[in-house]
Every structure is written in structure tokens, then in C-alpha cells.
Scaffold this motif. Sequence first.
Motif, PDB file in Angstrom:
ATOM      1  N   ALA A 181      40.122  53.227  39.875  1.00 17.19           N
ATOM      2  CA  ALA A 181      39.411  52.441  40.900  1.00 17.19           C
ATOM      3  C   ALA A 181      39.481  53.114  42.263  1.00 17.19           C
ATOM      4  CB  ALA A 181      39.990  51.032  40.978  1.00 17.19           C
ATOM      5  N   GLY A 182      40.441  54.050  42.430  1.00 22.14           N
ATOM      6  CA  GLY A 182      40.509  54.837  43.661  1.00 22.14           C
ATOM      7  C   GLY A 182      40.715  54.014  44.906  1.00 22.14           C
ATOM      8  N   GLU A 183      39.746  54.075  45.821  1.00 22.83           N
ATOM      9  CA  GLU A 183      39.863  53.406  47.114  1.00 22.83           C
ATOM     10  C   GLU A 183      40.009  51.899  46.960  1.00 22.83           C
ATOM     11  OE1 GLU A 183      37.314  52.955  51.269  1.00 22.83           O
ATOM     12  OE2 GLU A 183      36.908  54.631  49.909  1.00 22.83           O
ATOM     13  N   GLY A 216      43.767  53.232  27.969  1.00 17.75           N
ATOM     14  CA  GLY A 216      42.489  53.422  28.670  1.00 17.75           C
ATOM     15  C   GLY A 216      42.174  52.325  29.668  1.00 17.75           C
ATOM     16  N   CYS A 217      42.556  51.078  29.342  1.00 18.69           N
ATOM     17  CA  CYS A 217      42.256  49.975  30.254  1.00 18.69           C
ATOM     18  C   CYS A 217      43.155  50.011  31.484  1.00 18.69           C
ATOM     19  CB  CYS A 217      42.383  48.645  29.522  1.00 18.69           C
ATOM     20  SG  CYS A 217      41.085  48.386  28.287  1.00 18.69           S
ATOM     21  N   GLN A 218      44.388  50.495  31.326  1.00 19.27           N
ATOM     22  CA  GLN A 218      45.239  50.673  32.504  1.00 19.27           C
ATOM     23  C   GLN A 218      44.651  51.734  33.432  1.00 19.27           C
ATOM     24  OE1 GLN A 218      49.706  50.454  31.767  1.00 19.27           O
ATOM     25  NE2 GLN A 218      48.944  50.877  29.699  1.00 19.27           N
ATOM     26  N   ARG A 267      35.427  47.651  38.143  1.00 17.72           N
ATOM     27  CA  ARG A 267      34.657  46.559  38.752  1.00 17.72           C
ATOM     28  C   ARG A 267      35.079  45.213  38.163  1.00 17.72           C
ATOM     29  NH1 ARG A 267      30.649  43.838  36.822  1.00 17.72           N
ATOM     30  NH2 ARG A 267      30.326  45.321  35.125  1.00 17.72           N
ATOM     31  N   GLN A 268      35.250  45.156  36.838  1.00 18.32           N
ATOM     32  CA  GLN A 268      35.684  43.916  36.191  1.00 18.32           C
ATOM     33  C   GLN A 268      37.058  43.484  36.692  1.00 18.32           C
ATOM     34  OE1 GLN A 268      35.145  45.777  32.178  1.00 18.32           O
ATOM     35  NE2 GLN A 268      34.614  43.691  31.602  1.00 18.32           N
ATOM     36  N   VAL A 269      37.988  44.429  36.686  1.00 18.59           N
ATOM     37  CA  VAL A 269      39.367  44.117  37.052  1.00 18.59           C
ATOM     38  C   VAL A 269      39.471  43.658  38.502  1.00 18.59           C
ATOM     39  CG1 VAL A 269      41.666  45.089  37.355  1.00 18.59           C
ATOM     40  CG2 VAL A 269      40.326  45.686  35.325  1.00 18.59           C
ATOM     41  N   MET A 270      38.857  44.417  39.400  1.00 16.12           N
ATOM     42  CA  MET A 270      38.933  44.068  40.818  1.00 16.12           C
ATOM     43  C   MET A 270      38.216  42.755  41.096  1.00 16.12           C
ATOM     44  SD  MET A 270      40.832  46.348  41.942  1.00 16.12           S
ATOM     45  CE  MET A 270      41.469  47.881  41.245  1.00 16.12           C
ATOM     46  N   ASP A 328      44.293  32.896  30.092  1.00 13.32           N
ATOM     47  CA  ASP A 328      43.474  32.229  31.102  1.00 13.32           C
ATOM     48  C   ASP A 328      42.104  32.865  31.281  1.00 13.32           C
ATOM     49  OD1 ASP A 328      45.504  30.264  32.062  1.00 13.32           O
ATOM     50  OD2 ASP A 328      46.605  32.099  32.548  1.00 13.32           O
ATOM     51  N   HIS A 329      42.005  34.161  31.006  1.00  7.19           N
ATOM     52  CA  HIS A 329      40.722  34.847  31.179  1.00  7.19           C
ATOM     53  C   HIS A 329      40.743  36.128  30.365  1.00  7.19           C
ATOM     54  CE1 HIS A 329      36.908  35.676  33.100  1.00  7.19           C
ATOM     55  NE2 HIS A 329      37.332  36.845  33.493  1.00  7.19           N
ATOM     56  N   GLU A 330      39.587  36.498  29.825  1.00  8.87           N
ATOM     57  CA  GLU A 330      39.476  37.718  29.031  1.00  8.87           C
ATOM     58  C   GLU A 330      38.473  38.674  29.668  1.00  8.87           C
ATOM     59  OE1 GLU A 330      40.332  36.118  24.492  1.00  8.87           O
ATOM     60  OE2 GLU A 330      38.268  36.158  25.230  1.00  8.87           O
ATOM     61  N   LEU A 331      38.853  39.930  29.769  1.00  7.97           N
ATOM     62  CA  LEU A 331      37.947  40.980  30.220  1.00  7.97           C
ATOM     63  C   LEU A 331      37.714  41.908  29.029  1.00  7.97           C
ATOM     64  CD1 LEU A 331      39.407  41.910  33.744  1.00  7.97           C
ATOM     65  CD2 LEU A 331      37.556  40.326  33.197  1.00  7.97           C
ATOM     66  N   TRP A 332      36.481  41.919  28.532  1.00  6.59           N
ATOM     67  CA  TRP A 332      36.158  42.698  27.345  1.00  6.59           C
ATOM     68  C   TRP A 332      35.788  44.127  27.731  1.00  6.59           C
ATOM     69  CZ3 TRP A 332      35.861  40.716  22.206  1.00  6.59           C
ATOM     70  CH2 TRP A 332      36.188  39.355  22.096  1.00  6.59           C
TER      71      TRP A 332
END
Length: 259
Positions: A25-27, A17-19, A143-146, A132-136
Motif C-alpha cells: 500500500a506504500g504511502e 500474499g494478502c499480508q 484499496r480493500q484493506v485501507m 465481523d467482515h470478509e474481504l475476498w
Amino acid sequence: MSDKPKVAVHKFASCDGCQLAFLNAGEALLSLAQQVELVHFAEAGPMNPEARVDIAFVEGSICTAHDEERIQAIRRNSQYLITIGACATAGGLQALRNLADGQQWLAEVYASPEYIDSLATSTPISHHVKVDHELWGCPVNGRQVMGAIRSLLHGAVPVVEQDKVCLECKRQLNVCVMVTKGEPCMGPVTRTGCGAICPSLGRDCYACYGPAENSNTEALGEAFRQLDVLPATIGRRFHFINSGVEPFTAAGQRWKRDE
């Protein structure tokens, strides 16, 4: 050879799901592709798992001996390693096995459990290598990933969201589902990031984004009890998506002892 920063997306034990947050993210993903080179992302096409990269995103938890070996190699080949989602940051739903006898579960499910390559636990990536960083999130969102990629490309540390879901509900003028409907909402102890999707639709929060800063799980559990929620059910609310991280682990165990 491209001089663009190289990015890889790796998968371990997870639902993918996270991939999909990348692909959805589309555009924004197309714009990203002009700034970086995606050298490994099996779900999107590129395959080069051993490539040296500037940024490696990792989805999923460590559940096998091979996983342990592979994450060590990824860490050696990455300048920055970022975990994405509940599985990679907290062990995920599969971390529920940590609260029981995992080998017994295998014996009860499989006729020949000796052929199953599985560790007794499901653990987050940070238990094995430096992160180095965590995205929960379950899942994270585009939005988080970009945002994380843009920050790193500009030499800045990605912003960590620590606000609670309740604050997001206030911003959106949502009516509190726990106060008005008696729903056992996890919003008071959960970090925002999803935009308070469930409360905005009249549902209680399920803590997809993990514990927020200074989460008072004791007070929330007592509030659930005042709503006539059974102790076992309260325990399950904490031992759900992010059971493998404190303070949710201890809170769930406490209420299950009281059932």
C-alpha cells in the motif's frame, strides 16, 4: 501508552500474499500508521500476538489443531475480526483436500505421516469463530484493506462488493474474452474487486475473488460445455482457488461426476 486504535495482522495457512497487500500500500500504509497502532504484524516487524486490539485482520485457513486454539484466542482479544483473502474466507487452494482423503494424501507424500500435525480439512475462519467482515480475493488489494479500516474508524460498516467481474469489464469497455476468444471465463459468477485485471489483459477470469451474489454456476458450466471444454476441466475451474465455498463446491462436484 498510545490511545490510537490498535490493529493486528495474523497469519494462518496461506502464502502471505494478502499480508503483502498491506506492505504494497506504500504511502497509504504510512498514513495509516499515523492513525492506528500496529501492535502485531510479523511480516512488517511488530510482534505481540496476544495483544488486545480493536481490529484484527486474519489471513489463512485453519489446518491444524493449534490453529483452532489460536483463532479462538485471537477472537477473544479482538473487537472486530476481519478475514482477508481466499484462504481465510473459503479455505483457499488447500481446501481441495476437503474433496479427497487428506490422510491418504499425507501417507502418499510423507514417509512418516504420523509426525505431520494436520487436520483432515482446511476450513475458513468463519467455521470456527464469529467473523465481523470478509474481504475476498487471492490476494486482496490495498484499496480493500485501507477502505475497511477507514470505515471502521469512522463507525461505519465496510462496503461489501457484490458486482460481478462482467460488470467491471463493461465499465472498462473490455471486449468479452468468452464471446470473442472462446475462453472459459469465470467472470459471470465471480465478484469484482480486482478491477477485472485478467480480462483487461485478454485472459479469462479465474474466480480469485470468490462467488458473486446470485451466481448461476449451472448456466456458466453449460456455456463452458458449448465451448467444448471437457467436464473434468469445467469441474477444476470451479474447484480451484475458492473450492471450499458454495456454489462453487457443488458445481465442481457436478461436472466431475460427468467426466
